[in-house]
Design an enzyme around this catalytic site. Structure first.
Site, PDB file in Angstrom:
ATOM      1  N   HIS A 159       0.970  -1.252   0.105  1.00  0.00           N
ATOM      2  CA  HIS A 159      -0.076  -0.050   0.042  1.00  0.00           C
ATOM      3  C   HIS A 159       0.974   1.255   0.163  1.00  0.00           C
ATOM      4  CE1 HIS A 159      -2.858  -2.839   2.324  1.00  0.00           C
ATOM      5  NE2 HIS A 159      -2.853  -3.243   1.185  1.00  0.00           N
ATOM      6  N   GLN A 160       0.733   2.186  -0.851  1.00  0.00           N
ATOM      7  CA  GLN A 160       1.467   3.423  -1.208  1.00  0.00           C
ATOM      8  C   GLN A 160       0.516   4.468  -1.188  1.00  0.00           C
ATOM      9  OE1 GLN A 160       2.345   0.929  -3.895  1.00  0.00           O
ATOM     10  NE2 GLN A 160       3.128   0.000  -2.448  1.00  0.00           N
TER      11      GLN A 160
END
Length: 758
Positions: A689-690
């Site tokens: 997850h960015q």
């Protein structure tokens, strides 16, 4: 195997390993390759049976494939040094390739070997009494690698070793021949299984009506293909450019871009979507870990934080992250919505429209909490939590209740996971949107706003579209002129496009959150018949546990199970010795993982391929709390052995263990730094997850874009991906990103309708 049949050549050629190469472009010399081969042999040497413990020895003697695996060396295997070198040179980040080149070149010299290896390379019996690395005995080479693994004062050797080990082992365990077979898979009890689906072999793919795969076109055909799709195209021969006119251009086709394309196309706008990756449908997915991760992920899945601590897993294909994620479909927590709307003043989250959007998104994705059968790892998470009296939550997923695909991280081959490529983008194409693949946005086309517009909007610039490049098949450039431009390249790439186009907002590229994780593992021998299956089988995430820190009412730590194929397992597993590595791989199929994911306070900055990121003290503490809880759960579920991914192979036998001994072991557990650190012990993990880097803000000082998704600097420029989220949220972000994009794109559609009337 597929329903008892061999996989053979199933899937796109891009998602299978190519046949043996005879020529290479890696640029390594013969001496470099000799040094590389010597390192690989020491990583995976032949292991004498007498060196094994009784349990492992009996296991090996009962299994011919396992016996062959332990007896063989890498030089006798299916992997050639040239192929490992080619992967390093063509897939890894350039800076790490440079480090590997330097290390290998130094090892081709006697004095260089002395410099990196120390006195172990001395040979008193033979002139000139110094050995090159490749001339040293296998035992001495193994000792050198063990030193490199722990020597903080020799970062060049440690980083070089880490990279060679990761690429070599990943390739060793993911390589396949033309029939999708690997000779060591039987030894580690791994198989590639794909459930049957009646639509899997359909002739027409869902997006074929609106897609143009530019890699399959040339300069003569590409223009006509675009015209045939209904686009208005003119040619500027002086600039070698095709100019396209449309209402809206969307850069990126993932969770944000896919939703935006659908909403805008449905509103009657002429939409063009550009995607730098390729398009694949269920029938194209091979379920093969190696080529799929290199093809479907950003930077071949090898992009890392500056300290080597976290690898980024981000989709780079039509459908983006929704193609390779693990189907978890969790709504934005109420506490996060309140924080963003009340405390940060972001208008998009303050109305009931956002909560309604989450419902619409979940319905379009077919999200369900029903599940017929849980996989091996989720069984263990659930059992361990129940034994300890901990709450365990069923995870909503955008897949069917009978879905049992463990390879969805490489694209769902059954088509039962509903990514944007099979939902929102289908809606877009059905409303005349056109998708261009292998088309990379190079720069936004910005112009100065006239005085009236500047006064009206408060923005000094106006976005007129995107300049893009096509695949290597043609030198032609594209100039896509649009009334509105939506950037949705993801948190790792959107900031670079905005910054390189001349936008100056100080929040661009900064404020990255990554939901960092640390993994624990537990080995469950086959004799534990209550827990069926193998680590690579079954839906990836169906259960989770929220850990509540003592001083918090909001869950900052989540425990889930990952997708981890044998290549990834081998690449991440701490290398302690050649014998230990082979023993760990022999246990692969029955090694379960639980990871602790933290809602991070720490922030990072993205500058091209370099991502600077540091955890706060609170993040480190939360990761440690989560890691310890994961280990407790694994022990409670009946693991024979548990451990972490600390570089020294930290682990503990569990049979008959007393509580005080478990707590004593847990006292030694922490969240180690990355390989570049000045620490004896280090680790490498990954993040899927960015978030952030172009966050929304109530003012220009607080964010790169406003609360409606529009750039503070350029009118008609919007961002619709995870980079707009104001903070980390602590749960899998797919539903949050799609719901945010839904609200932003509906506002754009309303604005465009109003302009048309005016």
């Amino acid at each position: 195997m597929v329903g008892g049949r061999r996989l053979g050549k199933r899937g796109s050629p891009l998602l299978r390993w190519s046949v043996k190469q005879e020529s290479f472009s890696h640029g390594f010399s013969k001496s470099d390759l000799q040094a590389l081969s010597s390192i690989c042999d020491a990583i995976m040497p032949p292991v004498p049976l007498e060196s094994l413990n009784l349990e492992m020895k009996l296991k090996v003697l009962r299994n011919d494939a396992l016996l062959s695996f332990f007896k063989s060396s890498s030089s006798e295997s299916h992997v050639r040094p040239d192929e490992v070198a080619e992967l390093l040179a063509t897939k890894a980040i350039p800076l790490t390739v440079l480090v590997v080149r330097i290390v290998l070149r130094i090892l081709t010299f006697r004095l260089g070997t002395l410099l990196l290896c120390g006195l172990v390379c001395l040979d008193k019996k033979h002139w000139p009494f110094l050995l090159k690395f490749s001339e040293m005995s296998l035992e001495k080479r193994e000792k050198v690698l063990q030193r490199w693994n722990t020597q903080w004062y020799n970062p060049l050797a440690r980083i070089g070793f880490m990279m060679i080990k990761a690429i070599f082992l990943f390739y060793y365990f993911t390589w396949t021949n033309e029939n999708s077979e690997n000779p060591v898979w039987d030894a580690i009890n791994y198989s590639v299984e794909i459930g049957e689906n009646e639509d899997m072999e359909q002739k027409e793919r869902p997006l074929d009506e609106g897609i143009i795969e530019t890699a399959k076109e040339d300069e003569m055909t590409i223009k006509q293909r675009m015209i045939n799709k209904g686009l208005k195209v003119t040619e500027d021969r002086e600039r070698d450019t095709y100019k396209i006119e449309c209402d809206a251009v969307v850069v990126g086709s993932g969770c944000g871009g896919g939703v935006a394309a659908a909403i805008l196309a449905k509103s009657g706008l002429r939409v063009v979507v550009i995607e730098k990756g390729n398009y694949f449908a269920p029938r194209d997915y091979s379920a093969l870990e190696g080529p799929s991760m290199f093809e479907l992920f950003e930077s071949n899945s090898l992009m890392m934080t500056h300290d080597g601590r976290f690898r980024f897993m981000a989709g780079s294909t039509v459908g983006g992250g929704s193609v390779v994620n693990w189907a978890a479909s969790l709504k934005t927590p109420d506490a996060i919505i309140e924080e963003w709307s009340v405390h940060r003043g972001i208008s998009i989250y303050s109305s009931e429209k956002y909560k309604a959007a989450m419902g619409i998104v979940c319905k379009r994705l077919g999200v369900t909490e029903k599940i017929i059968r849980e996989g091996f790892q989720n069984q263990i998470l659930r059992k361990g939590c129940e034994k300890l009296g901990l709450d365990v939550t069923i995870v909503p997923r955008n897949s069917t209740e009978k879905h049992y695909c463990g390879s969805c991280s490489y694209g769902c081959p059954t088509g039962e996971k509903r990514g944007t490529d099979s939902t929102w983008l289908v809606d877009a194409v059905n409303n005349n949107a056109v998708i261009l693949t292998q088309c990379k946005a190079e720069k936004l086309i910005l112009a100065d706003n006239d005085a009236n517009k500047r006064e009206e909007s408060g923005r000094r610039k106006r976005c007129l579209g995107v300049a893009a490049s096509l695949s290597h098949q043609t030198r032609k450039k594209l100039q896509i002129n649009a009334k509105v431009t939506i950037v949705a390249c993801g948190s790792l790439k959107t900031p670079g496009l905005l910054a390189s186009s001349g936008l100056k907002n100080s929040n661009i590229s900064r404020g990255l959150h990554i939901h960092p994780i640390m993994m624990a593992w537990g080995y469950f021998p086959e004799k534990n018949s209550e827990l069926e299956g193998a680590a690579h089988e079954g839906e990836i995430v169906t259960s989770l546990h929220y850990v509540h820190p003592m001083d918090s009412t909001t869950p900052n730590i989540t425990l889930e199970t990952p997708a981890i194929g044998p290549g990834t397992f081998a690449a991440l597993t701490p290398w302690v010795s050649g014998s230990d590595m082979k023993e760990r791989m022999a246990k692969y199929a029955r090694t379960a993982h639980i990871f602790a994911m933290v809602r991070d306070e720490g922030v990072g900055e993205v500058k091209g391929d370099i991502v600077k990121y540091r955890l706060t003290k609170a993040d480190e503490e939360n990761l440690t709390i989560g890691l310890k809880q994961a280990l407790r759960i694994l022990v409670a579920a009946g693991a024979a052995e548990v451990g972490t991914y600390r570089s020294d192979g930290q682990r503990m036998k569990c049979d008959g263990i007393k509580q005080k001994d478990l707590e004593a072991f847990l006292d030694t557990v922490n969240a180690p730094p990355g390989v570049v650190s000045m620490s004896k012990h280090w680790t490498q993990s990954f993040t899927a997850h960015q978030i952030g880097c172009c966050r929304m803000g109530a003012t220009e000082k607080e964010g790169a874009i406003d609360g409606k998704g529009e750039s503070w600097e350029a009118e008609d420029l919007y961002v619709c991906d995870a980079s707009v989220l104001p903070t980390a949220l602590g749960v899998n972000p797919m539903i949050t990103v799609q719901s945010t994009a839904y609200c932003i794109s509906n506002r754009i559609a309303e604005l465009m309708k109003k302009r048309k009337k005016d």
